[in-house]
Design an enzyme around this catalytic site. Sequence first.
Site, short mmCIF file in Angstrom:
data_model
loop_
_atom_site.label_atom_id
_atom_site.label_comp_id
_atom_site.label_asym_id
_atom_site.label_seq_id
_atom_site.Cartn_x
_atom_site.Cartn_y
_atom_site.Cartn_z
N CYS A 249 80.59 -7.52 114.10
CA CYS A 249 79.63 -8.20 114.97
C CYS A 249 78.82 -9.11 114.05
O CYS A 249 77.79 -8.71 113.53
CB CYS A 249 78.73 -7.20 115.69
SG CYS A 249 77.38 -7.98 116.58
N GLU A 291 85.72 -9.11 116.46
CA GLU A 291 84.45 -9.70 116.91
C GLU A 291 84.30 -9.67 118.43
O GLU A 291 85.25 -9.98 119.16
CB GLU A 291 84.38 -11.14 116.40
CG GLU A 291 83.15 -11.91 116.84
CD GLU A 291 81.86 -11.29 116.35
OE1 GLU A 291 81.07 -10.84 117.19
OE2 GLU A 291 81.63 -11.27 115.11
N ASP A 331 86.66 -4.91 127.43
CA ASP A 331 86.88 -4.62 126.02
C ASP A 331 88.36 -4.86 125.70
O ASP A 331 89.23 -4.51 126.51
CB ASP A 331 86.54 -3.13 125.79
CG ASP A 331 86.33 -2.77 124.34
OD1 ASP A 331 87.17 -3.16 123.50
OD2 ASP A 331 85.36 -2.08 124.03
N ARG A 333 89.52 -4.12 122.33
CA ARG A 333 89.68 -3.65 120.94
C ARG A 333 90.88 -2.73 120.75
O ARG A 333 91.34 -2.54 119.65
CB ARG A 333 88.40 -2.96 120.48
CG ARG A 333 87.32 -3.94 120.11
CD ARG A 333 86.05 -3.24 119.74
NE ARG A 333 85.36 -2.72 120.91
CZ ARG A 333 84.18 -2.11 120.86
NH1 ARG A 333 83.58 -1.92 119.70
NH2 ARG A 333 83.59 -1.68 121.95
ZN LIG Z 1 76.61 -6.29 117.84
#
Ligand SMILES: [Zn+2]
Length: 422
Positions: A249, A291, A331, A333
Amino acid sequence: MTSARSPQHKHIVLTSHPGNFGHKPLAIQWGHPDRDERGPVVATLGNKSHRNAIGTHSGGYAVYRALAIASGSLERDHRADLTNTSPTVAIGPHPSWGMPDKIVSLDPFGALDHDSFADLRAQGYDIRPSIAITKAHINIPELQEAVTQGRVKVDGKIMNQRGELLVTKAAVEPVWYLPGIAQRFGVLESDLRRTLFEQTGGMFPELVTRPDLQVFLPPIGGLTVYILGDMEAIADPNRPLAVRIHDECNGSDVFGSDICTCRPYLVHGIEVALQTAQAGGAGVIIYARKEGRALGEVTKFLVYNARKRQEGGDRADTYFTRTECVAGVQDMRFQELMPDVMHWLGISRIDHFVSMSNLKYDAVVQSGIEIVERISIPDELIPADAQVEMNAKKAAGYFTPGKVPDEADLSRTIGRQYGEIE
Ligand SMILES: [Zn+2]
């Protein structure tokens, strides 16, 4: 004006065309415990007939390499001089390296030392590392307070007099074993290949034309592993181990944005890793380049705007809805692949798991690694504007030793408006 740097080839040669990639490329027996029997992944572009994998090294940076060659600043046939580049410490081999379904998204044998595939390299095979292991001193300013308050100590071994941490770190490029990836997600390999081909704009035709090539180096970010303490302790079930798996992040990790808990939680993970290392074990921080929940930073900032500008302001009860409106999903990920790096490190039990994510916890446990204790972020480290994220995640299943927020709590959790300066 005619450029003196025109491409060497007059016509395009597709990699799916017979003659590129050898008809009988070196076999890769994925999951074989012996390095030489397993065979090397050859993804360099120097001698195309040697290639036995789809894609190429360096993830997304391959595009910069193309620019360097196109602009004439890099020779097309440059061959890396790997003198003195071998790992500063050896990692593995571990028993998990010989289990074909334990590790499918990285090459456990990807770190090359001087005798890795030495015969083949002597024969001219350009075999490149997909993992590099080095040492570093790192300085985390927030840890000075932990020293002052006695939570960690300057020991002259893991933390020096200047407060720097002495770490081993490993950079890991993604290397996908396609049958294993398909199995992990419960999809047909042919469907996976076709979708990868289509959704990269047709970048890798051999995904569909060469089903015999089972290894793919995708053009995505990899991960970095930071190790504190004794390397031997990582795989030793008699010694304590702390692990934080952290997804990138940049806004918080590097620039200190207060809309989320990423950097404070990362730093807390490093502190727990240091404490565990100083107690005779080891601490591992895994930093994955995913990210904005792997949606990317443009999507992430669009979502921030949508959250802050919606009627009623930025609220925990609509936190996930706003992401879904923009991205179509909450999401991307895919934590299913995340435990691979832990199996590469030989981890079988984590005493202190510094994460509240139920998705990460479930993925690690389902992969066969025991988690003894989950450590949430201390309340005093949560920035005020990040309460929206924190409460939304707790309500969605994140681990918390405290109260799970109910509907009323969520609708009351409101973040800062644009224009507010406090
Ligand atoms: Zn963050």
